[in-house]
Design an enzyme around this catalytic site. Structure first.
Site, PDB file in Angstrom:
ATOM      1  N   LYS A   1     128.805  66.806  68.175  1.00  0.00           N
ATOM      2  CA  LYS A   1     128.068  67.959  68.707  1.00  0.00           C
ATOM      3  C   LYS A   1     126.635  67.595  69.088  1.00  0.00           C
ATOM      4  CE  LYS A   1     130.643  71.316  65.901  1.00  0.00           C
ATOM      5  NZ  LYS A   1     131.804  71.650  66.684  1.00  0.00           N
TER       6      LYS A   1
ATOM      7  N   HIS B   1     135.970  81.430  61.090  1.00  0.00           N
ATOM      8  CA  HIS B   1     135.495  80.763  62.306  1.00  0.00           C
ATOM      9  C   HIS B   1     136.649  80.196  63.133  1.00  0.00           C
ATOM     10  CE1 HIS B   1     131.415  81.212  60.973  1.00  0.00           C
ATOM     11  NE2 HIS B   1     131.615  80.476  59.908  1.00  0.00           N
TER      12      HIS B   1
ATOM     13  N   ARG C   1     140.567  68.312  75.359  1.00  0.00           N
ATOM     14  CA  ARG C   1     142.033  68.326  75.243  1.00  0.00           C
ATOM     15  C   ARG C   1     142.555  69.648  75.754  1.00  0.00           C
ATOM     16  NH1 ARG C   1     142.131  72.130  71.101  1.00  0.00           N
ATOM     17  NH2 ARG C   1     140.442  71.920  69.622  1.00  0.00           N
TER      18      ARG C   1
HETATM   19  P1  ADP Z   1     141.502  75.597  69.617  1.00  0.00           P
HETATM   20  O1  ADP Z   1     140.183  75.989  70.133  1.00  0.00           O
HETATM   21  O2  ADP Z   1     142.323  74.808  70.562  1.00  0.00           O
HETATM   22  O3  ADP Z   1     142.207  76.745  69.052  1.00  0.00           O
HETATM   23  P2  ADP Z   1     141.219  74.726  66.903  1.00  0.00           P
HETATM   24  O4  ADP Z   1     139.838  74.503  66.394  1.00  0.00           O
HETATM   25  O5  ADP Z   1     141.945  75.923  66.413  1.00  0.00           O
HETATM   26  O6  ADP Z   1     141.165  74.609  68.460  1.00  0.00           O
HETATM   27  O7  ADP Z   1     142.085  73.445  66.571  1.00  0.00           O
HETATM   28  C1  ADP Z   1     143.295  73.147  67.223  1.00  0.00           C
HETATM   29  C2  ADP Z   1     144.118  72.277  66.341  1.00  0.00           C
HETATM   30  O8  ADP Z   1     143.408  71.125  65.962  1.00  0.00           O
HETATM   31  C3  ADP Z   1     144.559  72.930  65.065  1.00  0.00           C
HETATM   32  O9  ADP Z   1     145.834  72.441  64.758  1.00  0.00           O
HETATM   33  C4  ADP Z   1     143.515  72.466  64.061  1.00  0.00           C
HETATM   34  O10 ADP Z   1     144.068  72.472  62.771  1.00  0.00           O
HETATM   35  C5  ADP Z   1     143.247  71.068  64.559  1.00  0.00           C
HETATM   36  N1  ADP Z   1     141.875  70.604  64.326  1.00  0.00           N
HETATM   37  C6  ADP Z   1     140.793  70.855  65.068  1.00  0.00           C
HETATM   38  N2  ADP Z   1     139.707  70.222  64.609  1.00  0.00           N
HETATM   39  C7  ADP Z   1     140.110  69.545  63.523  1.00  0.00           C
HETATM   40  C8  ADP Z   1     139.466  68.674  62.587  1.00  0.00           C
HETATM   41  N3  ADP Z   1     138.195  68.354  62.674  1.00  0.00           N
HETATM   42  N4  ADP Z   1     140.198  68.159  61.585  1.00  0.00           N
HETATM   43  C9  ADP Z   1     141.502  68.466  61.490  1.00  0.00           C
HETATM   44  N5  ADP Z   1     142.169  69.251  62.340  1.00  0.00           N
HETATM   45  C10 ADP Z   1     141.497  69.785  63.340  1.00  0.00           C
HETATM   46  P1  ADP Z   2     134.221  74.039  65.721  1.00  0.00           P
HETATM   47  O1  ADP Z   2     134.073  72.618  66.141  1.00  0.00           O
HETATM   48  O2  ADP Z   2     134.515  74.175  64.273  1.00  0.00           O
HETATM   49  O3  ADP Z   2     135.134  74.797  66.615  1.00  0.00           O
HETATM   50  P2  ADP Z   2     132.040  75.548  66.966  1.00  0.00           P
HETATM   51  O4  ADP Z   2     130.674  75.029  67.221  1.00  0.00           O
HETATM   52  O5  ADP Z   2     132.923  75.681  68.147  1.00  0.00           O
HETATM   53  O6  ADP Z   2     132.745  74.641  65.861  1.00  0.00           O
HETATM   54  O7  ADP Z   2     131.919  76.950  66.220  1.00  0.00           O
HETATM   55  C1  ADP Z   2     133.042  77.651  65.715  1.00  0.00           C
HETATM   56  C2  ADP Z   2     132.720  79.131  65.597  1.00  0.00           C
HETATM   57  O8  ADP Z   2     131.602  79.353  64.735  1.00  0.00           O
HETATM   58  C3  ADP Z   2     132.330  79.796  66.898  1.00  0.00           C
HETATM   59  O9  ADP Z   2     133.447  80.214  67.618  1.00  0.00           O
HETATM   60  C4  ADP Z   2     131.475  80.957  66.414  1.00  0.00           C
HETATM   61  O10 ADP Z   2     132.288  82.014  65.961  1.00  0.00           O
HETATM   62  C5  ADP Z   2     130.753  80.395  65.213  1.00  0.00           C
HETATM   63  N1  ADP Z   2     129.427  79.840  65.580  1.00  0.00           N
HETATM   64  C6  ADP Z   2     129.152  78.567  65.936  1.00  0.00           C
HETATM   65  N2  ADP Z   2     127.836  78.401  66.218  1.00  0.00           N
HETATM   66  C7  ADP Z   2     127.250  79.602  66.035  1.00  0.00           C
HETATM   67  C8  ADP Z   2     125.894  80.087  66.146  1.00  0.00           C
HETATM   68  N3  ADP Z   2     124.889  79.308  66.503  1.00  0.00           N
HETATM   69  N4  ADP Z   2     125.669  81.396  65.866  1.00  0.00           N
HETATM   70  C9  ADP Z   2     126.669  82.214  65.480  1.00  0.00           C
HETATM   71  N5  ADP Z   2     127.952  81.818  65.351  1.00  0.00           N
HETATM   72  C10 ADP Z   2     128.256  80.533  65.619  1.00  0.00           C
END
Ligand code: ADP
Ligand code: ADP
Ligand code: MG
Length: 499
Positions: free
Chosen positions: A117, A236, A293
């Protein structure tokens, strides 16, 4: 180069979804599976299938070297990684390329930049993509973190640079909590991702999660396929997604789309990807991260654009130029997706395991079910507990919601608790119907007792009908006509709930 033999390095619904398109394109499909998945539909559906090892992912679906060797031995020319597992693993991607195999996804360099990130923020900043106020470097010094937090204003969010799947985030409400929360975030990040880098950004209050689907070819063409609204989340993580978002204006949609295209330019992105933004109450949008992806919720974008994203991915990987330009893309109607997880919404969404003793999918106009199970199968505990994705498409948002409620009522799952009754609750909630909701929807509006109340209401109705049936049981005809009168929605809905 034309792909003729494609290995799908994944399981479940996404493996099947990819194979279906590959078959339509005349490509031979090769499945891999763990011992736990031997009888899975993705194994049955494939033209060829090979066992990778025991159930745990580390001994099967994550065995990148073995998968590459299999490709070499079986003359397989391409790998589609799906989502999760090896899909965002740049080391694996490099090895695939070195072995002379096509990887259906972006370059390893793009994955490196966007997989972290902090480096992602640094890259997109140069392309004037708006960022959440905060740091774009790792912090270790608490005093410095405090001064940054003071400047941007509390609440702030401490985030793991390597974070994913909603893990590695801590909200800090005031300065006195910062030090302890930072320590926790670092140790969580080390445990979960093997990388303790964390950074601080403004915690956006009343945020919406809106993401843009992109496609980029290897000839410098890049388009956006509009947005997906993913604000209904628990832990989240998304549970309900829709396209388009109920709140974007055409102007903001265009700005966000163009920002997403700039994110692609910042890392020379190719293939399908998703740029995630957080949108505040005033419709200001900020870059969150890019997922390099195919995304779980990609079907809603397919429904509104009429494009098959997997087909486009394969053509791009073959070196073809995109077959359409931005001006050719239009939004047609509205699509919704609910994720059917084997989880108990009445018990804090804890995973629920068991056998699908009854499993009947809804059908009909505008309904799509992407799943990877059949009736009688067990949900393995080793993997993501998602059973299915239920998708509806209609002319308007209202119709798509009505269709979804009908489809949920028709979906019969017995043996396992699922998120379906919770999703129905959300779809009927005035905040969801109005479109005025944010990522706090679940905390703000949902209590497990709501489902229990509804269950007892449904049970009461069924009991009343049965009682009625008993009273009128003098004639067999009366009985049969009464049983027909049990509202299908209530009886099916109850089945969703019953073990
Ligand atoms: P999307 O935005 O496509 O819904 P998700 O965050 O829900 O993405 O993740 C999609 C898939 O990848 C899920 O099966 C989740 O468990 C897996 N996944 C995503 N990030 C990680 C991670 N850092 N470690 C393990 N599994 C992950
Ligand atoms: P991940 O890699 O786990 O998907 P993201 O950065 O995409 O991490 O954040 C996952 C979720 O957490 C977002 O969809 C949102 O709901 C919340 N989130 C992330 N950053 C912020 C922020 N700066 N303020 C408020 N909510 C946040
Ligand atoms: Mg994310």
């Amino acid at each position: 180069m034309k792909i003729t033999r494609l290995l799908i390095a994944n399981r479940g619904e996404i493996a099947l979804r990819i194979m279906r398109t590959a078959k339509e394109m005349g490509i031979t499909t090769i499945a891999v599976f763990s011992e736990a998945d031997r009888k899975s539909p993705h194994v049955q559906f494939a033209d060829e299938a090979y066992c990778l090892g025991p159930a745990p992912s580390s001994q099967s679906y994550l065995k990148g070297e073995d998968i590459i060797q299999l490709c070499v031995a079986k003359k397989i020319d391409a790998i589609h990684p799906g989502y999760g597992f090896l899909s965002e693993n740049a080391t694996f991607r490099r090895k695939v390329e070195s072995a002379g195999i096509i990887f259906i996804g972006p370059s390893a360099t793009a994955m490196d930049i966007m997989g972290d990130k902090i480096s992602a923020k640094q890259a997109v900043k140069k392309f004037n993509v708006p960022l959440v106020p905060g740091l774009d470097e790792a912090i270790t010094d608490v005093a410095y973190a405090k001064s940054v937090a003071k400047e941007i204003g509390y609440p702030v969010l401490i985030k793991a640079s390597a974070g994913g799947g909603g893990k590695g985030m801590r909200i800090v409400e005031e300065e006195s909590e910062l030090e302890s929360q930072m320590q926790r975030a670092v140790s969580e990040a080390i445990n979960a991702f093997g990388d303790g880098s964390v950074f601080v950004e403004k915690y956006v209050t009343s945020p919406r999660h809106i993401e843009i689907q992109v496609l980029a070819d290897s000839h410098g063409n890049c388009v956006y396929l509009f947005e997906r609204e993913c604000s209904v989340q628990r832990r989240h993580q998304k549970v309900i997604e829709e396209a388009p978002s109920a709140i974007l204006t055409p102007e903001i949609r265009k700005k966000m789309g163009e920002a997403a295209v700039n994110v692609c330019k910042s890392c020379n992105y190719t293939n399908a990807g998703t740029v995630e933004f957080i949108v505040d109450a005033n419709l200001n949008f900020y870059f969150l991260e890019m997922n390099t992806r195919l995304q779980v919720e990609h079907p809603v974008s397919e429904m509104i654009t009429g494009k098959d994203l997997v087909q486009e991915q394969i053509l791009i990987a073959e070196g073809e130029p995109l077959r359409f330009r931005q001006e050719d893309l239009v939004i047609n109607g509205h699509a919704l997706e609910v994720r059917v997880y084997a989880e108990d919404p009445a018990n804090n969404f804890l995973p629920d395991i068991g056998t699908l003793s009854v499993y009947q999918r809804p059908q009909g106009n505008g309904i799509r079910v992407d799943d990877g199970f059949e009736e009688g199968m067990e949900i393995p505990i080793y993997y993501d507990p998602m059973i299915a994705k239920l998708i509806t498409h209609a002319n308007t948002r209202t119709h798509a919601i009505e269709k979804m409620i009908r489809a949920i009522d028709e979906y019969q799952i017995v043996g396992i608790q699922t998120t379906l009754p919770f999703c129905k609750f959300v779809l009927r909630h005035p905040a969801f119907v109005s479109g005025m909701f944010d990522t706090h929807f679940v905390n703000k509006h949902f209590q497990p007792s709501f489902l229990k109340d509804e269950l007892s209401e449904a049970e009461a109705q069924v009991a009343a009908l049965i009682a009625n049936e008993v009273f009128s049981s003098e004639t067999a005809s009366a009985r049969s006509s009464n049983s027909k009168n049990i509202p299908a929605s209530k009886s099916n809905w109850k089945k969703n709930r019953v073990r």
